[in-house]
Design a protein around this motif. Structure first.
Motif, PDB file in Angstrom:
ATOM      1  N   ASP A 104       4.898   3.212 -10.438  1.00  0.00           N
ATOM      2  CA  ASP A 104       6.060   4.106 -10.393  1.00  0.00           C
ATOM      3  C   ASP A 104       5.993   5.013  -9.172  1.00  0.00           C
ATOM      4  OD1 ASP A 104       7.216   3.042 -12.612  1.00  0.00           O
ATOM      5  OD2 ASP A 104       6.583   4.636 -13.981  1.00  0.00           O
ATOM      6  N   ARG A 105       4.794   5.508  -8.879  1.00  0.00           N
ATOM      7  CA  ARG A 105       4.639   6.385  -7.708  1.00  0.00           C
ATOM      8  C   ARG A 105       5.001   5.657  -6.421  1.00  0.00           C
ATOM      9  NH1 ARG A 105       0.868   7.126  -3.852  1.00  0.00           N
ATOM     10  NH2 ARG A 105      -0.555   5.605  -4.770  1.00  0.00           N
ATOM     11  N   LEU A 106       4.638   4.388  -6.333  1.00  0.00           N
ATOM     12  CA  LEU A 106       4.904   3.607  -5.122  1.00  0.00           C
ATOM     13  C   LEU A 106       6.290   2.971  -5.128  1.00  0.00           C
ATOM     14  CD1 LEU A 106       1.419   1.872  -4.866  1.00  0.00           C
ATOM     15  CD2 LEU A 106       2.275   3.766  -3.482  1.00  0.00           C
ATOM     16  N   ASN A 107       7.033   3.169  -6.225  1.00  0.00           N
ATOM     17  CA  ASN A 107       8.400   2.642  -6.345  1.00  0.00           C
ATOM     18  C   ASN A 107       8.442   1.130  -6.099  1.00  0.00           C
ATOM     19  OD1 ASN A 107      11.110   2.902  -6.902  1.00  0.00           O
ATOM     20  ND2 ASN A 107      11.377   4.647  -5.529  1.00  0.00           N
ATOM     21  N   VAL A 108       7.542   0.435  -6.781  1.00  0.00           N
ATOM     22  CA  VAL A 108       7.467  -1.017  -6.619  1.00  0.00           C
ATOM     23  C   VAL A 108       8.770  -1.677  -7.054  1.00  0.00           C
ATOM     24  CG1 VAL A 108       6.281  -3.106  -7.394  1.00  0.00           C
ATOM     25  CG2 VAL A 108       4.974  -1.067  -6.848  1.00  0.00           C
ATOM     26  N   ARG A 109       9.393  -1.121  -8.069  1.00  0.00           N
ATOM     27  CA  ARG A 109      10.628  -1.730  -8.573  1.00  0.00           C
ATOM     28  C   ARG A 109      11.704  -1.761  -7.486  1.00  0.00           C
ATOM     29  NH1 ARG A 109      11.175   0.947 -14.661  1.00  0.00           N
ATOM     30  NH2 ARG A 109       8.951   0.853 -15.173  1.00  0.00           N
ATOM     31  N   ARG A 110      11.805  -0.678  -6.741  1.00  0.00           N
ATOM     32  CA  ARG A 110      12.811  -0.651  -5.662  1.00  0.00           C
ATOM     33  C   ARG A 110      12.480  -1.696  -4.605  1.00  0.00           C
ATOM     34  NH1 ARG A 110      14.027   4.998  -2.818  1.00  0.00           N
ATOM     35  NH2 ARG A 110      14.866   5.365  -4.903  1.00  0.00           N
ATOM     36  N   ALA A 111      11.191  -1.851  -4.301  1.00  0.00           N
ATOM     37  CA  ALA A 111      10.794  -2.851  -3.303  1.00  0.00           C
ATOM     38  C   ALA A 111      11.160  -4.260  -3.772  1.00  0.00           C
ATOM     39  CB  ALA A 111       9.294  -2.754  -3.039  1.00  0.00           C
ATOM     40  N   VAL A 112      10.997  -4.534  -5.069  1.00  0.00           N
ATOM     41  CA  VAL A 112      11.323  -5.858  -5.591  1.00  0.00           C
ATOM     42  C   VAL A 112      12.835  -6.062  -5.605  1.00  0.00           C
ATOM     43  CG1 VAL A 112      11.133  -7.396  -7.575  1.00  0.00           C
ATOM     44  CG2 VAL A 112       9.211  -5.951  -6.948  1.00  0.00           C
ATOM     45  N   VAL A 113      13.590  -5.013  -5.914  1.00  0.00           N
ATOM     46  CA  VAL A 113      15.054  -5.122  -5.891  1.00  0.00           C
ATOM     47  C   VAL A 113      15.530  -5.434  -4.476  1.00  0.00           C
ATOM     48  CG1 VAL A 113      17.215  -3.833  -6.158  1.00  0.00           C
ATOM     49  CG2 VAL A 113      15.446  -3.678  -7.908  1.00  0.00           C
ATOM     50  N   ARG A 114      14.876  -4.849  -3.478  1.00  0.00           N
ATOM     51  CA  ARG A 114      15.234  -5.164  -2.083  1.00  0.00           C
ATOM     52  C   ARG A 114      14.978  -6.636  -1.788  1.00  0.00           C
ATOM     53  NH1 ARG A 114      13.067   0.071  -0.583  1.00  0.00           N
ATOM     54  NH2 ARG A 114      11.077  -0.920  -0.086  1.00  0.00           N
ATOM     55  N   LEU A 115      13.896  -7.187  -2.342  1.00  0.00           N
ATOM     56  CA  LEU A 115      13.625  -8.614  -2.157  1.00  0.00           C
ATOM     57  C   LEU A 115      14.707  -9.456  -2.823  1.00  0.00           C
ATOM     58  CD1 LEU A 115       9.765  -8.860  -2.725  1.00  0.00           C
ATOM     59  CD2 LEU A 115      10.989  -9.051  -0.575  1.00  0.00           C
ATOM     60  N   MET A 116      15.201  -8.990  -3.961  1.00  0.00           N
ATOM     61  CA  MET A 116      16.282  -9.705  -4.642  1.00  0.00           C
ATOM     62  C   MET A 116      17.521  -9.777  -3.764  1.00  0.00           C
ATOM     63  SD  MET A 116      16.235  -8.212  -8.531  1.00  0.00           S
ATOM     64  CE  MET A 116      14.952  -8.616  -9.710  1.00  0.00           C
TER      65      MET A 116
END
Length: 768
Positions: A290-302
């Motif tokens: 959550d701190r590294l905002n991995v979810r946002r990074a994966v959404v960008r890959l999407m």
């Protein structure tokens, strides 16, 4: 002449192969394919009058693939040129000697050769018996650039074995972690280092006990004998990652690497961490991600379609692992004694500003915010820490709005107040149902769900919608279920086809939709479904049936693999997918020598056995007719739409005619590739029909060691249909007896002491 053919005539049926000796001479030899390789080598040494014993020699093809008893028949049948070379025992001794000497450039050449030779079991055994692993670790500790890349790649390939590397120390794990933590580390070093760390994460006792099951569903870790490689796992790797500053930060940054292979490797490492996180440490991992905002990074890959084509499988795996993580958090009780929980609860209460409003609490706190009691643990029992997180996020999103709404509800009569905290819990339940956050390892989503990654934001929008619908419909305490049904309908409407919807569209549906329009749409929906299905007990029953249906479909798909099926050998179309050396015949625009391939999975689910043929032939039960095999553990991804039908092969899809020689290749929608990090594409196939494509691609995903995702809509719909049928059958028992199903079940007060016991129903008989 109807008699049996004579011996000379039978001998002519044996193909003639060219064998190149160590001194460069070419000899032609007829090799009996029924003989073991050791006998073939012995005969060659005798006919060539070689002085060294046959034990010192081996046979390889032009691609340096070792000839074994398993592939000898295929090499002879295809008339593959062979080479008489040093045996693995000689090559292993020579390479270990050069590793010990550590003299350039012989060291780099030896490491480069080691990368390939270590795949071979005979070589690996000899290499390990000569303490080659010790020398390889020493080189990794002291090398840089290309030498380090070669050494790490050799280690990666060695660790694909289930033995031989159990002596790796924690210091080695720390070294690999440090290598990955440096942003300047070259890509050719990062990729094998990431794969090594991923393998260490997966080498836990649970993986050895039940490789085909998700980690969270296994029993307690079993004991393993000394020397077992299954002694590392998440905790060992995570401790070293925590000791190296910024290590996980750099891994997440590499998700945006323009080199898709680097992004894929980092994605696989994150997926392994999520899939193998232990009970005591998963919360730490969750906070870090959550701190590294991995979810946002994966959404960008999407959204980056060009990159997503190569990362689709890893992204869907991450999505499935996120479901697992969310379910874990939802099932974790809220312990009000924990400092972090106390801080969140205090922040929620402070944001309500009721202390400043001069409200007479009368000893109540949480009931004023919408809970039915002051026991926070019980109130959040359905939604756990996930519910507390969402409520805190809702408050933090707009503290002024929250304080205003709370004060507004307090000013109303008790029966007219909107229970804000209870509404928040209900929205968590509705969103969990929408995204199938039912249980770990059971996810059938075949499409990207980007808004699932923003669970808290969607929760905030939906909770605001709940409050607005409550106000606009002049609801009372008894209308809670009715408003919940409205919100349920709106969630399905706003999040329809979410992978193609923009954020502002979703936001508009929640914030701007009129009550009258929502009610009219819901009324039409209710005409098509029973209102009973929206009650919480029924939703819980559906969740249980969903898990049973998923497991049933999984077993059915795996049985399809064990029965076996024919496929067409495809021409790879995606240039980003490397081709394995053993699949050279499938290079683009080159017609396969044998267009048909029969696959069958063994009962241990470890190998896919196969045979290539010019035409479909009868295949006997068992594995005797299938001389070739692919290690299932080496399959890291099942990629689809990757291959085209070869020219002059009858198409199995009428919508896709067979390609014309020389024309651009068109990928078949029924094509798939089995991809390995080590060797690229292990197989490129086209299924004969959509049903077989669905059965096999999903089953191959389901048996992957890291727990794959469902690949096709057909399987997802099948699971859903079985769930709904099972639910209706269960409800027939209740509706037939006219049993009233309550909206909620309330547990009675606990016993005042422990002086009680549970009665045995068998001791009672019905009254006469």
């Amino acid at each position: 002449m109807n008699g049996k053919p004579s011996k000379p005539r039978r001998a002519t049926l044996i193909p003639t192969n060219t064998v190149t000796t160590k001194d460069g001479k070419n000899v032609r030899a007829r090799i009996d394919p029924t003989l073991p390789v050791t006998d073939v080598i012995q005969q060659l040494c005798h006919s060539l009058k070689l002085r060294d014993p046959p034990l010192f020699f081996a046979l390889r093809d032009n691609n340096d693939e070792l000839v074994t008893d398993e592939n000898l028949r295929k090499k002879i049948r295809d008339k593959v040129p062979l080479k008489l070379v040093n045996a693995p025992v000689i090559e292993a001794a020579e390479i270990v000697r050069k590793l010990v000497a550590k003299q350039e450039p012989a060291l780099k050449l030896s490491l480069h050769a080691l990368q390939k030779l270590i795949h071979e079991e005979q070589f690996a055994h000899e290499f390990l018996s000569r303490d080659g692993l010790v020398e390889l670790v020493e080189i990794i500790n002291g090398s840089q650039r290309n030498a380090l890349a070669y050494a790490l790649t050799a280690m990666q390939h060695l660790m694909e074995l289930d033995y031989g590397w159990s002596t790796l120390e924690v210091s080695f794990v720390r070294k690999v972690t440090k290598i990955l933590s440096l942003p300047t580390t070259p890509i050719n070093v990062c990729r094998p280092a990431t794969a090594v760390l991923k393998r260490l994460v997966e080498a836990d006792p649970n993986s050895a006990a039940a490789p085909s099951l998700p980690s969270s569903s296994r029993n307690a870790p079993p004991s393993h004998p000394p020397g077992s490689i299954w002694r590392y796992g998440f905790d060992v790797v995570w401790d070293q990652m925590q000791n190296v500053n910024g290590m996980l930060d750099v891994v997440v940054q590499r998700l945006s690497s323009p080199e898709s292979g680097m992004a894929a490797s980092s994605m696989m490492l994150i997926n392994s961490l999520l899939a193998h996180a232990t009970q005591n440490r998963w919360e730490e991992l969750n906070l870090e991600l959550d701190r590294l905002n991995v979810r946002r990074a994966v959404v960008r890959l999407m959204s980056a379609q060009s990159a997503a084509d190569d990362l689709t499988s890893s992204i869907l795996d991450f999505q499935t692992n996120l479901v697992r993580l969310m379910h874990r958090r939802k099932m974790t009780y809220v312990d009000a004694e924990l400092p972090a929980v106390q801080a969140n609860l205090q922040a929620i209460w402070t944001a309500s500003k009721l202390d400043q409003a001069g409200v007479d609490f009368g000893g109540a706190h949480w009931t004023l915010l919408g809970f039915e009691s002051e026991n926070v643990r019980d109130e959040l029992a359905r939604v756990g820490l996930l519910g507390l997180d969402c409520l805190k996020s809702f408050v933090d999103h707009d503290t002024e709005f929250f304080a205003k709404v709370v004060l507004e509800q307090i000013s109303r009569p008790v029966e007219r107040r909107c229970p804000i905290a209870r509404a928040s819990d209900e929205v968590v339940e509705l969103l969990s149902e929408h995204w199938a956050v039912f249980a770990p390892g059971y996810s059938t989503s075949t499409a990207y769900q980007p808004y699932f990654f923003s669970f808290n934001k969607i929760h905030t929008l939906a909770t605001k919608f709940f409050i607005r619908m409550w106000n606009e419909s002049a609801a009372t305490y008894d209308d809670f279920a009715r408003v919940s049904a409205l919100v349920h309908s709106q969630i399905r409407f706003a999040l329809r086809d979410e992978s193609n919807r923009q954020w502002h569209e979703v936001e508009h549906d929640f914030l701007e939709s009129e009550y009258r329009d929502v009610r009219e749409r819901q009324t039409k929906e209710l005409e098509l479904e029973d209102e009973l299905l929206n009650k919480p007990p029924i939703r819980n029953l559906r969740a249980e049936l969903y898990k049973e249906s998923y497991e049933f479909v999984r077993q059915q798909r795996i049985r399809c693999l064990m029965e076996g099926a024919w496929f067409i050998n495809a021409l790879p179309v995606n240039s980003n997918i490397p081709v394995a050396s053993s699949s050279r015949e499938s290079l683009p625009y080159r017609k396969p020598l044998r267009p048909w391939r029969f696959f069958r999975l063994d009962k241990g689910m470890k190998y896919l056995h196969y045979v290539d043929s010019a035409v479909k032939i009868p295949i006997k039960p068992g594995l005797d007719d299938l001389p070739e095999k692919i290690d299932v553990s080496s399959i890291n991804e099942i990629s689809t739409n990757t291959g085209a039908l070869p020219p002059n092969v009858t198409s199995v899809n009428n919508d896709l005619p067979s390609p014309i020689t020389g024309a651009p290749l068109i990928p078949s929608p029924l094509s798939f590739s089995l991809l390995s990090i080590r060797e690229g594409s292990l197989a490129d196939q086209v299924a004969e029909n959509a049903s077989r494509f669905s059965d096999w691609t999903d089953a191959l995903n389901m048996i992957r060691p890291d727990g794959g995702h469902v690949n096709t809509k057909e399987t997802a719909d099948f699971v859903q249909a079985l769930t709904e049928i099972g639910l209706k059958i269960k409800l027939l028992d209740l509706s037939g007896e006219k049993v009233d199903i309550p909206t909620a079940l309330h547990a009675g007060p606990p016993p005042e002491d422990i002086d009680f016991y549970f009665a045995d129903p068998s001791m009672y008989t019905p009254a006469a």
